[in-house]
Design a protein around this motif. Sequence first.
Motif, PDB file in Angstrom:
ATOM      1  N   TRP A  72       0.952  -1.160   0.063  1.00  0.00           N
ATOM      2  CA  TRP A  72      -0.004  -0.046  -0.017  1.00  0.00           C
ATOM      3  C   TRP A  72       0.842   1.051   0.175  1.00  0.00           C
ATOM      4  O   TRP A  72       0.410   2.246  -0.508  1.00  0.00           O
ATOM      5  CB  TRP A  72      -0.869  -0.004   1.258  1.00  0.00           C
ATOM      6  CG  TRP A  72      -2.226  -1.036   0.983  1.00  0.00           C
ATOM      7  CD1 TRP A  72      -2.150  -2.426   1.210  1.00  0.00           C
ATOM      8  CD2 TRP A  72      -3.521  -0.351   0.670  1.00  0.00           C
ATOM      9  NE1 TRP A  72      -3.087  -2.730   0.694  1.00  0.00           N
ATOM     10  CE2 TRP A  72      -4.084  -2.017   0.449  1.00  0.00           C
ATOM     11  CE3 TRP A  72      -3.981   0.452   0.701  1.00  0.00           C
ATOM     12  CZ2 TRP A  72      -5.570  -1.899   0.516  1.00  0.00           C
ATOM     13  CZ3 TRP A  72      -5.377   0.476   0.159  1.00  0.00           C
ATOM     14  CH2 TRP A  72      -6.300  -0.865   0.130  1.00  0.00           C
ATOM     15  N   GLY A  76       0.794   4.112  -3.070  1.00  0.00           N
ATOM     16  CA  GLY A  76       0.727   5.446  -2.690  1.00  0.00           C
ATOM     17  C   GLY A  76       1.583   6.186  -3.416  1.00  0.00           C
ATOM     18  O   GLY A  76       1.484   7.369  -4.237  1.00  0.00           O
ATOM     19  N   GLY A  99      -5.113  10.195   7.417  1.00  0.00           N
ATOM     20  CA  GLY A  99      -5.014   8.690   7.356  1.00  0.00           C
ATOM     21  C   GLY A  99      -4.318   8.268   8.579  1.00  0.00           C
ATOM     22  O   GLY A  99      -5.056   7.340   9.260  1.00  0.00           O
ATOM     23  N   TRP A 103      -6.574   6.106  11.445  1.00  0.00           N
ATOM     24  CA  TRP A 103      -6.225   4.813  12.081  1.00  0.00           C
ATOM     25  C   TRP A 103      -6.078   4.940  13.452  1.00  0.00           C
ATOM     26  O   TRP A 103      -6.589   3.964  14.177  1.00  0.00           O
ATOM     27  CB  TRP A 103      -4.648   4.768  11.531  1.00  0.00           C
ATOM     28  CG  TRP A 103      -4.005   3.338  12.006  1.00  0.00           C
ATOM     29  CD1 TRP A 103      -4.597   2.264  12.521  1.00  0.00           C
ATOM     30  CD2 TRP A 103      -2.554   2.990  11.970  1.00  0.00           C
ATOM     31  NE1 TRP A 103      -3.825   1.266  12.980  1.00  0.00           N
ATOM     32  CE2 TRP A 103      -2.446   1.861  12.432  1.00  0.00           C
ATOM     33  CE3 TRP A 103      -1.543   3.744  11.239  1.00  0.00           C
ATOM     34  CZ2 TRP A 103      -1.162   1.055  12.450  1.00  0.00           C
ATOM     35  CZ3 TRP A 103      -0.259   2.978  11.431  1.00  0.00           C
ATOM     36  CH2 TRP A 103      -0.278   1.898  11.791  1.00  0.00           C
ATOM     37  N   LEU A 116      -7.763  -1.898   7.679  1.00  0.00           N
ATOM     38  CA  LEU A 116      -8.003  -1.089   6.349  1.00  0.00           C
ATOM     39  C   LEU A 116      -7.641   0.518   6.715  1.00  0.00           C
ATOM     40  O   LEU A 116      -7.069   0.824   5.621  1.00  0.00           O
ATOM     41  CB  LEU A 116      -9.556  -1.171   6.236  1.00  0.00           C
ATOM     42  CG  LEU A 116      -9.927  -2.606   5.620  1.00  0.00           C
ATOM     43  CD1 LEU A 116     -11.726  -2.422   5.439  1.00  0.00           C
ATOM     44  CD2 LEU A 116      -9.381  -2.786   4.387  1.00  0.00           C
ATOM     45  N   ALA A 117      -7.800   0.777   7.941  1.00  0.00           N
ATOM     46  CA  ALA A 117      -7.552   2.403   8.296  1.00  0.00           C
ATOM     47  C   ALA A 117      -5.771   2.335   8.098  1.00  0.00           C
ATOM     48  O   ALA A 117      -5.496   3.313   7.721  1.00  0.00           O
ATOM     49  CB  ALA A 117      -7.826   2.737   9.637  1.00  0.00           C
ATOM     50  N   LEU A 120      -4.528   2.167   4.551  1.00  0.00           N
ATOM     51  CA  LEU A 120      -5.019   3.532   3.940  1.00  0.00           C
ATOM     52  C   LEU A 120      -4.157   4.486   4.564  1.00  0.00           C
ATOM     53  O   LEU A 120      -3.319   5.321   3.589  1.00  0.00           O
ATOM     54  CB  LEU A 120      -6.438   4.116   4.375  1.00  0.00           C
ATOM     55  CG  LEU A 120      -6.718   5.327   3.640  1.00  0.00           C
ATOM     56  CD1 LEU A 120      -6.827   5.099   2.331  1.00  0.00           C
ATOM     57  CD2 LEU A 120      -8.241   5.672   4.143  1.00  0.00           C
ATOM     58  N   MET A 123      -1.028   3.911   2.416  1.00  0.00           N
ATOM     59  CA  MET A 123      -0.927   4.665   1.030  1.00  0.00           C
ATOM     60  C   MET A 123      -0.823   6.054   1.035  1.00  0.00           C
ATOM     61  O   MET A 123       0.042   6.593   0.259  1.00  0.00           O
ATOM     62  CB  MET A 123      -2.158   4.165   0.702  1.00  0.00           C
ATOM     63  CG  MET A 123      -2.374   4.559  -1.046  1.00  0.00           C
ATOM     64  SD  MET A 123      -3.909   3.639  -1.624  1.00  0.00           S
ATOM     65  CE  MET A 123      -5.071   4.721  -0.808  1.00  0.00           C
TER      66      MET A 123
END
Length: 738
Positions: A72, A76, A99, A103, A116-117, A120, A123
């Motif tokens: 990820w 990015g 992001g 998180w 997922l956080a 992200l 990224m």
Amino acid sequence: TARSVEEGFDIELNAERQDAAETAGIARRGAAWVARLSTAVRAWPSPAAMFRVIRDETSANLDRWVLWSPVWFGLGAAGYLEAPVEPPLTLLVLLAGSGVALWWLSRASPRILIVLAALLAFMMAGGLAAKIRSDRVAAPVIDGERAPRRVEGFVVDVVSPGAGGPRLLIAPVAIGGHAPEATPKRVRVTIDAIDRVEPGDAVRFRAILGPPPPPAAPGSYDFARDAWFNAVGAVGFSLGDISLTELEPPPWRLRVTMAVNAFRWRLAERLVAHMGPESGGIGAAMVTGHEAWITPEQTEAMRASGLAHILSISGLHMAIVGGFVFGVTRLVIAAWPWMALRAPGKKIAAVTGLVAVALYLVISGAPPPAERAAITASVAFAAILFDRQAVTLHGLALAALIILARQPEAAGAPGFQMSFAATAALIALAEAWPRPMREISVPWLIRAIQAVGAWLAVSVGASFVAGLATGPFAMQHFNRVAIWGLPANLIVAPLSSFVIMPFLAIGTALESVGWGEPFLRIAGWGVKAMVSVARKFEALGGQAVIASGPPFTLVVAFLGLMMLCLWSGRLRWLGAPLAMAVALWPRPTAPDVWIASDGATAAVRHGGEAILLRPDNRRFGAELWARRRGLVIGETRGFACSGYACRPEATAPVAMALSWSRKDLPESALGELCAGAEIVVLRGGFAGVTPAGCSDRIVLTGEDFARGGAAELYRRDETWWIVWAQPLRGRRPWSAPR
């Protein structure tokens, strides 16, 4: 007659019986298939059971989310590199901060949302890191068309030769017509011979210089982006001889860099002298990174046989050198009882391996692939020092994060993509490889046969898996597939691992005291054998040309490969069809016409061939375009070329005329070109008004190419469509229009 009738009846009866038997057999087989199908349908898990399997595997893989963090982060960074406009730093800081905040705030949420956080946030951090890196390396880029200029500066290094010959990397002190603040930090020039100067020399010469080249075709690899991140602000070729001069001493960092490169260059010369010109060039490339002595025939043979990766210092070389030093050190300690009982031999060997990797990195000139391989090897040796398993997916993830944090632009580099994918695949294979129990009191002959069989199985499996992992990138970026790559690598692997690299390492280390020649000669024998193998496989028709797929297919294939390598469980096989996206996705119809970025040459498609109008001009770019579209270079035909123009003949696949004169054409000359062509390409322009005969023709001039770069033309229902390269590059620091 009665006998004949009776025999006829018997034949008909037997035929009817045979037909009946076949019909009954078909019916039985059909019934069996129906029974199997019904059994399979009954055995197929219910939707609820399938949901439980997906839920359980996903829950188990949430603990492996760290393995996906470099993926990820790299996505990015790649997103920044491919953005159509330059994003502002403030926006990327806000996105990265958001992001991280997301998180942090998701700590009380279900674990899948936390993961997922986190991904992200990685990224967003990758995009921010790429922006910071781009701003840090920003340096002046020479503007305008190529023109003669006087250059004074220092020779930083001898870089890999290009299509035009050997090249030098210059740190310019002054460039004619440019103010000091507008002078590029580095300049790369092609020269006639490499025996006149060496790194560290202060030189003066005249050269044709211009900005780094744009993509050879719309959507193809952007060489100017690489130049931007390497601070190369101008490229060109020298005019006449290069003379030595006296200049003010450079900064101390540059002096250290040039001193190291001068040592590397002299070492390469000694290696060539001891090993001979035939094998010394490859030996010097494998030790110092200098490829100046490798012949084009050797390079093509290595590419066609799938062995070209051996010429570039990368993970294979670092693994062999570091592993060889590690193994020898551990053997010496084990053979010395006093030391073996009092010292941690494995950790001491890991330290010596780290030192060997660091020295090899310095001697190789620290190119990006070698630097990335050194980081990966250092993480493995550090794991041994901290009592961890040396080769794991977690170690690879840590190494990849370190590499991407230092060089976010590596996310768009084919070398890093292929190296990361291959290493991940090999580690995943090692984790899944069965480990049989070792027998007790087995005769040595049987044990030797078992060891050879195990080594052969591991070699075949590793080469096959690595080839599959790097295949999508080789297809998309290089449009080459080595048909005999697997057997060639299996044959050469023992040579490179046990003969070439170890004896090169020993010979190089002993060269400082004059004892290296015997070992270098043995390494030279191994190099000759390797080149002989490459040429034999080349003669068998070593490679196939495959057109590039749409850009998104490479992203899909990469994610599919990561699914296969990083996911644990049966659902990992869902990544298999995704990993084949580049190979299976239908290719669009190839363009009918390609025109170079300066309008100096062009090519037309005729079936599966690319016909060049000027075969000796910009051939490198034409070959890149042809391979990218799955075409082969065909014999030049259908065009009459003389002076400064090419005109189409009756047999031309496309009625296109080309003028490569930099001067403006008079109205009469332009009218003559339009008379027999529907497409007219002018490198310069034209004076006067547009002739009446050109009113219904497509006329492209130098202004069009300065604004749009390289072009591809498609014929669709008697209408021509043009795709330009510059709009696809976007408005980025490395893609400013000329």
